[in-house]
Design a protein around this motif. Sequence first.
Motif, PDB file in Angstrom:
ATOM      1  N   GLU A  17     -12.345   3.123 -10.313  1.00 33.73           N
ATOM      2  CA  GLU A  17     -11.462   2.454 -11.440  1.00 33.73           C
ATOM      3  C   GLU A  17     -10.119   2.266 -10.503  1.00 33.73           C
ATOM      4  OE1 GLU A  17     -10.658   4.224 -14.947  1.00 33.73           O
ATOM      5  OE2 GLU A  17     -12.797   3.608 -15.804  1.00 33.73           O
ATOM      6  N   GLY A  18      -9.461   1.115 -10.602  1.00 35.87           N
ATOM      7  CA  GLY A  18      -8.124   1.079  -9.945  1.00 35.87           C
ATOM      8  C   GLY A  18      -7.475  -0.232 -10.284  1.00 35.87           C
ATOM      9  N   LEU A  26     -14.294  -8.768  -1.522  1.00 35.39           N
ATOM     10  CA  LEU A  26     -13.643  -7.301  -1.902  1.00 35.39           C
ATOM     11  C   LEU A  26     -14.197  -6.722  -0.418  1.00 35.39           C
ATOM     12  CD1 LEU A  26     -12.236  -5.427  -3.503  1.00 35.39           C
ATOM     13  CD2 LEU A  26     -14.795  -4.664  -4.492  1.00 35.39           C
ATOM     14  N   THR A  27     -13.096  -6.304   0.391  1.00 34.18           N
ATOM     15  CA  THR A  27     -13.213  -5.609   1.460  1.00 34.18           C
ATOM     16  C   THR A  27     -12.405  -4.247   1.469  1.00 34.18           C
ATOM     17  OG1 THR A  27     -11.547  -6.668   2.524  1.00 34.18           O
ATOM     18  CG2 THR A  27     -13.879  -7.512   2.769  1.00 34.18           C
ATOM     19  N   GLY A  28     -12.781  -3.167   2.241  1.00 31.08           N
ATOM     20  CA  GLY A  28     -11.878  -2.128   2.501  1.00 31.08           C
ATOM     21  C   GLY A  28     -12.750  -0.772   3.115  1.00 31.08           C
ATOM     22  N   ASP A  41      -9.502   1.892  -0.561  1.00 30.02           N
ATOM     23  CA  ASP A  41      -8.344   1.054  -0.506  1.00 30.02           C
ATOM     24  C   ASP A  41      -8.829  -0.274  -0.040  1.00 30.02           C
ATOM     25  OD1 ASP A  41      -6.232   3.037  -0.691  1.00 30.02           O
ATOM     26  OD2 ASP A  41      -6.395   3.750   1.360  1.00 30.02           O
ATOM     27  N   ALA A  42      -8.614  -1.313  -1.058  1.00 27.14           N
ATOM     28  CA  ALA A  42      -9.358  -2.464  -1.009  1.00 27.14           C
ATOM     29  C   ALA A  42      -8.250  -3.616  -0.865  1.00 27.14           C
ATOM     30  CB  ALA A  42     -10.403  -2.727  -2.216  1.00 27.14           C
ATOM     31  N   ALA A  92      -6.087  -0.585  -5.362  1.00 29.95           N
ATOM     32  CA  ALA A  92      -6.287   0.980  -4.838  1.00 29.95           C
ATOM     33  C   ALA A  92      -7.281   1.517  -6.006  1.00 29.95           C
ATOM     34  CB  ALA A  92      -5.205   1.586  -4.822  1.00 29.95           C
ATOM     35  N   PHE A  93      -8.416   2.092  -5.419  1.00 30.83           N
ATOM     36  CA  PHE A  93      -9.536   2.397  -6.470  1.00 30.83           C
ATOM     37  C   PHE A  93      -9.515   4.059  -6.318  1.00 30.83           C
ATOM     38  CE2 PHE A  93     -11.080  -1.780  -5.963  1.00 30.83           C
ATOM     39  CZ  PHE A  93     -11.527  -2.365  -7.226  1.00 30.83           C
ATOM     40  N   THR A  94      -9.921   4.805  -7.429  1.00 28.99           N
ATOM     41  CA  THR A  94     -10.146   6.011  -7.249  1.00 28.99           C
ATOM     42  C   THR A  94     -11.634   6.299  -7.942  1.00 28.99           C
ATOM     43  OG1 THR A  94      -7.825   6.519  -7.774  1.00 28.99           O
ATOM     44  CG2 THR A  94      -9.669   8.457  -8.209  1.00 28.99           C
TER      45      THR A  94
END
Length: 137
Positions: free
Chosen positions: A24-25, A109-111, A119-120, A132-134
Motif C-alpha cells: 500500500e502506498g 510502474l517502475t522502481g 520506491d516507485a 512510496a509503497f510499504t
Amino acid sequence: MKRLLPLLALSACAPRPQPVQVWEGSGRVLLQEQLYRLTFTVNDQTHALRGQLQNRNNGVNYFVDGTFLPVQGGAEITAKASAGDGAKLNASLLGFGVSNITPKSDALLTGRVTGNTFDATLTVNGLRYSVAFTRMQ
C-alpha cells in the motif's frame, strides 16, 4: 505402491502456488494525494509479476504485468498497468469519429524494492509521479 508412483511424479511437476504480495502506498498526482494498493504474485523461475493496482481514491483497478528481478539488496520492478477490457468510447459526428478508445490511460510502474519499501515511479501519459509503497503482506 506401484499405483502411487505415477501420482507422486505428477504432483512433483505441479506448479507451487506463489505467495501473494500486498503493498500500500501514496503519491501526489496532479496536486492531489492518491492512495494505491498493489497486489501481485511472482513466478520464481521466470520472475514474471502479475497482479492488480488499485487507485483507492476512486476504486479503479488496473491489471499489472511485468518483471520482479532480484538485485543485490532487493529487487527491481518494471510493470505495465493497463485498464483492461473496461468501458470503451465509441462516438461519431457527421460520419467522423472514434471507436474502442478506453477512457483510462495505461501506465508504467517502475522502481526498487528494499526490505519492506518499494520506491516507485508511476508514469502516466508521459508524466512521472513518485509513489512510496510499504509491504503489508
